[in-house]
Structures are given as C-alpha cells and as structure tokens.
Design a protein around this motif. Structure first.
Motif, short mmCIF file in Angstrom:
data_model
loop_
_atom_site.label_atom_id
_atom_site.label_comp_id
_atom_site.label_asym_id
_atom_site.label_seq_id
_atom_site.Cartn_x
_atom_site.Cartn_y
_atom_site.Cartn_z
N GLU A 102 52.41 5.99 -117.77
CA GLU A 102 53.69 5.28 -117.78
C GLU A 102 53.56 3.80 -117.47
O GLU A 102 54.36 2.99 -117.91
CB GLU A 102 54.65 5.91 -116.77
CG GLU A 102 55.61 6.90 -117.37
CD GLU A 102 55.02 8.28 -117.45
OE1 GLU A 102 55.64 9.16 -118.05
OE2 GLU A 102 53.92 8.50 -116.90
N ASN A 103 52.54 3.45 -116.70
CA ASN A 103 52.43 2.08 -116.18
C ASN A 103 51.48 1.18 -116.94
O ASN A 103 51.48 -0.03 -116.74
CB ASN A 103 51.99 2.13 -114.70
CG ASN A 103 52.91 2.96 -113.85
OD1 ASN A 103 54.12 2.87 -113.98
ND2 ASN A 103 52.35 3.80 -112.99
N GLU A 104 50.65 1.75 -117.80
CA GLU A 104 49.61 0.94 -118.44
C GLU A 104 49.61 1.08 -119.96
O GLU A 104 49.52 2.19 -120.48
CB GLU A 104 48.22 1.33 -117.92
CG GLU A 104 47.98 0.97 -116.46
CD GLU A 104 46.55 1.23 -116.03
OE1 GLU A 104 45.64 1.17 -116.90
OE2 GLU A 104 46.34 1.51 -114.84
N ILE A 105 49.74 -0.06 -120.63
CA ILE A 105 49.57 -0.12 -122.08
C ILE A 105 48.36 -1.00 -122.36
O ILE A 105 48.27 -2.13 -121.86
CB ILE A 105 50.82 -0.70 -122.77
CG1 ILE A 105 52.03 0.21 -122.51
CG2 ILE A 105 50.58 -0.86 -124.27
CD1 ILE A 105 53.33 -0.32 -123.10
N HIS A 106 47.43 -0.48 -123.14
CA HIS A 106 46.18 -1.19 -123.41
C HIS A 106 46.18 -1.76 -124.84
O HIS A 106 46.70 -1.15 -125.76
CB HIS A 106 45.00 -0.25 -123.26
CG HIS A 106 44.69 0.12 -121.84
ND1 HIS A 106 43.46 -0.05 -121.28
CD2 HIS A 106 45.48 0.63 -120.86
CE1 HIS A 106 43.48 0.36 -120.01
NE2 HIS A 106 44.71 0.78 -119.75
N PHE A 107 45.57 -2.94 -124.95
CA PHE A 107 45.44 -3.61 -126.25
C PHE A 107 44.00 -4.10 -126.38
O PHE A 107 43.45 -4.72 -125.47
CB PHE A 107 46.39 -4.80 -126.33
CG PHE A 107 46.21 -5.65 -127.57
CD1 PHE A 107 46.93 -5.39 -128.72
CD2 PHE A 107 45.33 -6.73 -127.57
CE1 PHE A 107 46.76 -6.18 -129.87
CE2 PHE A 107 45.16 -7.52 -128.70
CZ PHE A 107 45.88 -7.24 -129.85
N GLU A 108 43.40 -3.78 -127.53
CA GLU A 108 42.08 -4.35 -127.81
C GLU A 108 42.04 -4.80 -129.27
O GLU A 108 42.70 -4.20 -130.13
CB GLU A 108 40.96 -3.37 -127.50
CG GLU A 108 40.87 -2.17 -128.43
CD GLU A 108 39.65 -1.30 -128.14
OE1 GLU A 108 39.11 -1.38 -127.02
OE2 GLU A 108 39.26 -0.54 -129.04
N ALA A 109 41.29 -5.87 -129.51
CA ALA A 109 41.19 -6.40 -130.87
C ALA A 109 39.98 -7.32 -131.00
O ALA A 109 39.44 -7.80 -130.00
CB ALA A 109 42.47 -7.17 -131.22
N HIS A 110 39.57 -7.54 -132.24
CA HIS A 110 38.57 -8.55 -132.55
C HIS A 110 39.33 -9.78 -133.06
O HIS A 110 40.24 -9.65 -133.88
CB HIS A 110 37.62 -8.06 -133.64
CG HIS A 110 36.79 -6.89 -133.23
ND1 HIS A 110 35.68 -6.48 -133.96
CD2 HIS A 110 36.88 -6.06 -132.18
CE1 HIS A 110 35.14 -5.42 -133.36
NE2 HIS A 110 35.87 -5.15 -132.29
N ILE A 111 38.95 -10.96 -132.58
CA ILE A 111 39.58 -12.19 -133.06
C ILE A 111 38.51 -13.10 -133.65
O ILE A 111 37.53 -13.47 -132.98
CB ILE A 111 40.32 -12.93 -131.93
CG1 ILE A 111 41.50 -12.08 -131.44
CG2 ILE A 111 40.80 -14.30 -132.39
CD1 ILE A 111 42.35 -12.76 -130.38
#
Length: 304
Positions: A246-255
């Motif tokens: 409920e408390n954590e949303i993760h984002f990962e990406a290559h830029i």
C-alpha cells in the motif's frame, strides 16, 4: 538510484494488531454460539452465518500474522522484508469470501427445495449477538481499512457478516410471526451473492499487486512524456512500474541521454525526476539506468 519512504508509526501498527485480536476473540464467541444455535434451531441461515464467522476468524488470524510480519526488517536473504505479507493476506481472505459464498449457494438451493421448520426465537437472539459483536469489530477496523488492503479484507469479512446477521434477524422475525420458512434459504442465497460482490474487487486488486501490474491510477505513457521533457533526455525506455504494497510504488527505467554527461550532472537530473514522480504520481522508489549511445531496444515496454 533514489529512494523516499513514508511509513506508518509503530504505535499505529500496534493499535491495528490489538483491534484484530479483539475482533478474533469476539468472532470465536459468535461462531461457537451460532453453531450450537443453528444445530438446535435447525436454521441453515444461522449455520451459514456461523460458517462465515468461522472464515472471519481464519481471515482475522491471517491478517494479524501478516500485520506482525510486515513490521519485520529486511535482511540480505529477504531484501524487501515481509512487505508483501499483507497483500497475500488480502488475497487469501478475498478468495475465502468467494469460496464460502459458493458453498452457501449450494446449501441454500438444497434447503429451498426442502424447507424445514425452524426454532425462530433462538435464531433472533443469536442474530442480535452477531450484529452487536460484529458491529463493534467493524467500528474498530474501519479507520485502518481506508489505507491498508490487509485491514480492508478483514473489515469486509466483518462488515458482510454483520449484514448477514441483519438478514438472519429479519428471517427469524418472518419465521416467528408468519411461518415463512423458505425465507431461510432465500436469505442464505442473498448473503452468498453479497459476499461474492464484496470479495471480488478486493481479490482483483490484490491479484494485480501480486502480479506486478501497473497501478490503475498511473499511465506509463504520461510518465514517460513527463520525463522526456527534461532537455538532456533523448529517450525513456524499458519501463517497469509496480506496487510493492500500500505504501510503496516502484519505478524503473533506462534513460538514453543526448550527450555523454558527467555523473554529477546525472545526479541532478535524477533528483529532478524523483521529485516530479513523487509529487505528481506518488511514486516513492525510483531506479534509473543512464545510457549514452547504447544499442538496445528503445521501446517503452520491453519483455525481459
């Protein structure tokens, strides 16, 4: 890689645990009373309510264990700790709601075809006990249910059981004064349908979290467009967004950057991305892999 955390206070978690224990004890009393009363009176709706109460006890125990586990710290062998324990509990509890409901529908169909005379006075008094005890439990868990999927699953079990007790009470009154005994089976069927209705959404939401689906409130293309507006960013690809709990949303990406920038410049851009993602989208865990001239797939979503 950047992080920001927003945790609930320890005292709040302890209060949630205490409320769960109180609710467990109340439901054990209700279950035993309704099983005995259902057998003596011959009421299927009372026995079905007892069955649901028993599932409440199990779901509350699961919720309590998950609540305790979620407080354990991460380690080298469990780098996320037990942060998903409450999501698993929510999934299990929602699934039991649906399974119990299907059993009740089968029993209701059989009883409707062969209605039986029922001792309505006992049904009425035990239904009142269920309303009072479950009503108090619902009151205890309501606040926590607003922001915790595990507590919401426990809350739904108790709320639906309180509603079921109301239905049993109405049925008891109709049987006492009008001798309408088939209403016992009809109310059991209605209770089961209501449980399926209440449990389905929670089952769907907890499944999405466990499957690492992107939260419904977030649009990947919109987030990519936001990051792409930064002057030095050439391309954003290989994106993953998931909800840990409920408390954590993760984002990962290559830029992919337009120039071979220095590490200190990247750190400034990373800070900018973290601030934007946190304040605009509620994302509080960001992992960016910087690239320059690397020959890899530039698609937004890449199958690993």
């Amino acid at each position: 890689m950047g992080h920001s955390h927003h945790n609930h206070s320890h005292s709040h978690s302890e209060l949630s645990g205490r409320n769960l224990v109180i609710s467990i004890l109340l439901n054990i009393v209700i279950t035993i009373s309704q099983v005995i009363g259902g057998i003596i009176s011959g009421s299927l709706s009372l026995l079905s309510d007892a069955l649901h109460n028993f599932s409440d006890v199990l779901s509350l125990v699961v919720s309590f264990i998950a609540n305790r586990l979620s407080k354990k710290k991460a380690s080298t062998s469990k780098t996320f700790g037990y942060k998903r324990a409450e999501i698993i509990a929510a999934f299990v509890n929602a699934a039991t709601l649906v399974i119990v409901s299907l059993i009740l529908i089968k029993e209701a169909a059989e009883r409707f075809l062969q209605p039986q005379e029922i001792e309505s006075n006992l049904v009425i008094w035990l239904a009142l006990l269920g309303i009072i005890a479950n009503g108090f439990s619902v009151f205890l868990l309501k606040k926590d249910a607003d922001n915790n999927m595990n507590m919401k699953s426990a809350y739904l079990h108790l709320l639906t059981d309180m509603m079921a007790s109301v239905a049993v009470l109405v049925g008891g009154i109709l049987m006492k004064f009008y001798q309408i005994y088939w209403v016992d089976a009809v109310l059991t069927f209605a209770i089961a349908i209501y449980l399926i209705y209440m449990g389905y959404d929670l089952l769907k939401e907890s499944t999405k979290v466990l499957m690492l689906f992107t939260p419904n409130t977030l649009k990947v293309q919109e987030i990519v467009s936001t990051i792409s507006k930064i002057a030095s960013v050439k391309n954003v690809h290989h994106v993953h967004i998931w909800q840990l709990n409920e408390n954590e949303i993760h984002f990962e990406a290559h830029i992919d950057f337009n120039e071979d920038i220095r590490l200190s410049e990247f750190d400034k851009i990373l800070d900018q991305i973290e601030e934007e993602l946190h304040h605009t989208y509620g994302i509080n865990h960001v992992n960016i892999q910087p690239e320059y001239g690397k020959r890899d797939s530039k698609h937004i979503i890449v199958q690993d």
